[in-house]
Design a protein around this motif. Sequence first.
Motif, PDB file in Angstrom:
ATOM      1  N   ALA A  46     -64.911  -8.760 -18.268  1.00  0.00           N
ATOM      2  CA  ALA A  46     -63.979  -9.478 -19.149  1.00  0.00           C
ATOM      3  C   ALA A  46     -63.287  -8.510 -20.113  1.00  0.00           C
ATOM      4  O   ALA A  46     -62.075  -8.596 -20.326  1.00  0.00           O
ATOM      5  CB  ALA A  46     -64.719 -10.567 -19.922  1.00  0.00           C
ATOM      6  N   ASN A  47     -64.051  -7.575 -20.688  1.00  0.00           N
ATOM      7  CA  ASN A  47     -63.448  -6.606 -21.616  1.00  0.00           C
ATOM      8  C   ASN A  47     -62.413  -5.751 -20.911  1.00  0.00           C
ATOM      9  O   ASN A  47     -61.348  -5.469 -21.446  1.00  0.00           O
ATOM     10  CB  ASN A  47     -64.526  -5.700 -22.235  1.00  0.00           C
TER      11      ASN A  47
ATOM     12  N   ILE B  46     -64.426  -4.936 -10.765  1.00  0.00           N
ATOM     13  CA  ILE B  46     -64.792  -3.812 -11.640  1.00  0.00           C
ATOM     14  C   ILE B  46     -63.580  -2.906 -11.888  1.00  0.00           C
ATOM     15  O   ILE B  46     -63.328  -2.489 -13.018  1.00  0.00           O
ATOM     16  CB  ILE B  46     -65.966  -3.013 -11.019  1.00  0.00           C
ATOM     17  N   LYS B  47     -62.792  -2.643 -10.820  1.00  0.00           N
ATOM     18  CA  LYS B  47     -61.695  -1.673 -10.962  1.00  0.00           C
ATOM     19  C   LYS B  47     -60.418  -2.292 -11.533  1.00  0.00           C
ATOM     20  O   LYS B  47     -59.807  -1.738 -12.442  1.00  0.00           O
ATOM     21  CB  LYS B  47     -61.384  -1.049  -9.591  1.00  0.00           C
TER      22      LYS B  47
ATOM     23  N   LEU C  49     -57.362 -10.339 -10.873  1.00  0.00           N
ATOM     24  CA  LEU C  49     -58.115 -11.579 -10.644  1.00  0.00           C
ATOM     25  C   LEU C  49     -58.577 -12.226 -11.959  1.00  0.00           C
ATOM     26  O   LEU C  49     -59.761 -12.517 -12.135  1.00  0.00           O
ATOM     27  CB  LEU C  49     -59.346 -11.275  -9.771  1.00  0.00           C
ATOM     28  N   PRO C  50     -57.659 -12.461 -12.902  1.00  0.00           N
ATOM     29  CA  PRO C  50     -58.101 -12.985 -14.216  1.00  0.00           C
ATOM     30  C   PRO C  50     -58.808 -14.332 -14.106  1.00  0.00           C
ATOM     31  O   PRO C  50     -59.696 -14.641 -14.896  1.00  0.00           O
ATOM     32  CB  PRO C  50     -56.793 -13.109 -15.014  1.00  0.00           C
ATOM     33  N   ASP C  51     -58.437 -15.129 -13.094  1.00  0.00           N
ATOM     34  CA  ASP C  51     -59.085 -16.431 -12.948  1.00  0.00           C
ATOM     35  C   ASP C  51     -60.516 -16.260 -12.450  1.00  0.00           C
ATOM     36  O   ASP C  51     -61.424 -16.977 -12.864  1.00  0.00           O
ATOM     37  CB  ASP C  51     -58.278 -17.304 -11.981  1.00  0.00           C
ATOM     38  N   MET C  52     -60.714 -15.285 -11.565  1.00  0.00           N
ATOM     39  CA  MET C  52     -62.064 -15.018 -11.073  1.00  0.00           C
ATOM     40  C   MET C  52     -62.934 -14.432 -12.188  1.00  0.00           C
ATOM     41  O   MET C  52     -64.138 -14.701 -12.257  1.00  0.00           O
ATOM     42  CB  MET C  52     -62.012 -14.081  -9.868  1.00  0.00           C
ATOM     43  N   VAL C  53     -62.310 -13.639 -13.068  1.00  0.00           N
ATOM     44  CA  VAL C  53     -63.070 -13.087 -14.202  1.00  0.00           C
ATOM     45  C   VAL C  53     -63.632 -14.233 -15.051  1.00  0.00           C
ATOM     46  O   VAL C  53     -64.762 -14.161 -15.554  1.00  0.00           O
ATOM     47  CB  VAL C  53     -62.188 -12.141 -15.057  1.00  0.00           C
TER      48      VAL C  53
END
Length: 760
Positions: free
Chosen positions: A220-221, A655-656, A661-665
């Motif tokens: 998230a960060n 991770i990279k 993928l902000p929705d998956m985050v």
Amino acid sequence: DDAHKCCVGQLLMSSGAVFFSMASGSDGPDTLKSPKHTNRLSKEKSSYLLQHAHNPVDWYPWGQEAFDKAQSEDKPIFLSVGYSTCHWCHVMERESFEDEEIGKILSENFVCIKVDREERPDVDKVYMTFVQATSGGGGWPMSVWLTPDLRPFIGGTYFPPRDSGRRPGLKTVLLRIIEQWQSNRETLKSTGERVLEALRKGTEISASPGETLPSGPDVANRCYQQLAHSYEEEYGGFREAPKFPSPVNLMFLMSFWTVNRTSSEGAEALQMALHTLRMMALGGIHDHVAQGFHRYSTDSSWHVPHFEKMLYDQAQLAVAYITAYQVSGECLFADVARDVLLYVSRDLSDKSGGFYSAEDADSFPTVESTEKREGAFCVWTAGEIRELLPDIVEGAAGGATQADIFMHHYGVKEQGNVAPDQDPHGELQGQNVLIVRYSVELTAAHFSISVDRLSELLSDARAKLAEVRKARPPPHLDTKMLASWNGLMLSGFARVGAVLGDKALLERAERAACFLQEHLWDEEGQRILHSCYRGNNMEVDASPIAGFLDDYAFVVSGVLDLFEATQRVRWLQWAEGLQLRQDQLFWDSHGSGYFCSDPSDPTVLLALKQDQDGAEPSANSVSAMNLLRLSHLTGRQDWIQRSQELLTAFSDRLIKVPIALPDMVRSVMAQHYTLKQIVICGQPDAEDTASLISCVNSLFLPHKVLMLADGNTEGFLYQRLPILSSLVPQDGKATAYKCENFACALPVTCPQELRRLLLE
């Protein structure tokens, strides 16, 4: 967002192949002509395919008949893919597919197949992956040449009809391919096969043995840092221009804030989201006269849009705006959410309860016009506005008319307010795209009138403009109804209705869910259908295309939102059944995650998993959250496990480049922070029950599920969640419990206490 690029030009010559790419996101439908030619597309339902029914090209729809012809005549296939509101698709149709000479070359030497990418996203994804890999760019219209067994060997996007400068025309490309097919066929085939094999390896997404889920806060960060890096501070949004609404980014930022409320990063994330939403609401991308949002802005200040309106944008923006209202309490955001739903209810709704796909960007400026123009339906000259709003406003400074006040507030200029570089085709010369230039306080002060009086005047002026617009020739309406986008829109009505406690919006949401059950659910085959159409007599015509992963994921999400908003258990039961079916059809039992389409379909050459949240969220991102929500609502622990496995399959990308993928985050965060079950024990229709539920709905709580325990121990929820039997109303009052991992905190009966508990 690759799906809707602005124009990209690229030329690539290799092994005798030619690629030219020019991609787009809009256009106007065909004009009426007496048909000299008619082909098989005239029997199709898709408005995009019907637009090509009278080309002098022997078009086939995607299907066995075309494949058999290619095999028996040993001809290459020319595959052309687009969608009904795509500008460059119409340009290519007009220039090349209506050209008799090109039509003859195509029909005699190729089997020509036309695909609507919104009807067959599976076919589109496979060949777009090939075009992007071989030409470095992508977009629509997409032009791909295939062997009779459907393997691609050359691809590009838009081709002009004849050579111009260093740019090869379609005729040249076709003649070169015919020559290569006759003299160099094996090389073409083996090159195509090699690329395909590389794509199979390169697009594989799977979890390695022993791999674990990446850390929620870390991912998230990183996502926040990457978004902050691409954020444009002055007007919000995530690049200079063109600017897309990107609701997936905004929802991530607001979710990030909920778990980082006290940090400077959290405050910054919230500011980025709210500022972007505010600027979009004031901008020309927002239709100030007839509501709703256009596709994207061609400039950095959200002023001059690309004018098409898509259902999936309205759906996600309604949710983003109502979420902004929950976190800020600012009425502007709730008003915009309502405004979007008003537009959809009025202009994109079918009487069956379904929602149409899109409204075109181009239309005829007047009834007499013979040529369509982009934005003609939406723009204004200063003269038109002066004529419409001539009355002098009593008490206004300098004897100002209603037009003077309106033009000042919305940035209307005598010579038009669109800069020439925003209007490459000169379609908006002398025209104005309305954009709010001042706050109501500033405009009111400028004309020495009260804010209330100004609001009345502006509202009255917008209504007058709306009436005039009704008389203009409307843009083409794509009346295709897709299960996936209807699922997104169902979420919009359910979420906004729940937050505002608006029964009419919740009733509209239920009608949409009933439409999905009645018209896009095949009870006998136990499967979702991908699309249906408005017939000539306004009846609903279903298409036999089976649903894709997007259809299941977005409908499950919408139906879960409807369950939480209405607490009608039938919707939870349907969501559970759909999820089980999705698992059977699309789950990758070897590498985890879901395939985008049925992996057993032999005509779809790549089994892909979408790894980008773009104009729409990826179905795997949505599914990860659906599985979590369902596990906490039905007690199915295996779905928590499955959600973890899905996210692990995408861990490399998470991770990279989590920004992809902000929705998956958000789902990774929900796994980390675990979902809370908020249980309200009380009588469904009682006032004290309603006030506890509306307290929950007033807050943005991304990591929760809400359920009503009505005391019916024989009911579905009690059977599935034994813990509910131990939760009872206190002192005869409706009572709320906040539970985590099926263990509950002390009961509360007062909404203020509940609010405090939920924000802890």
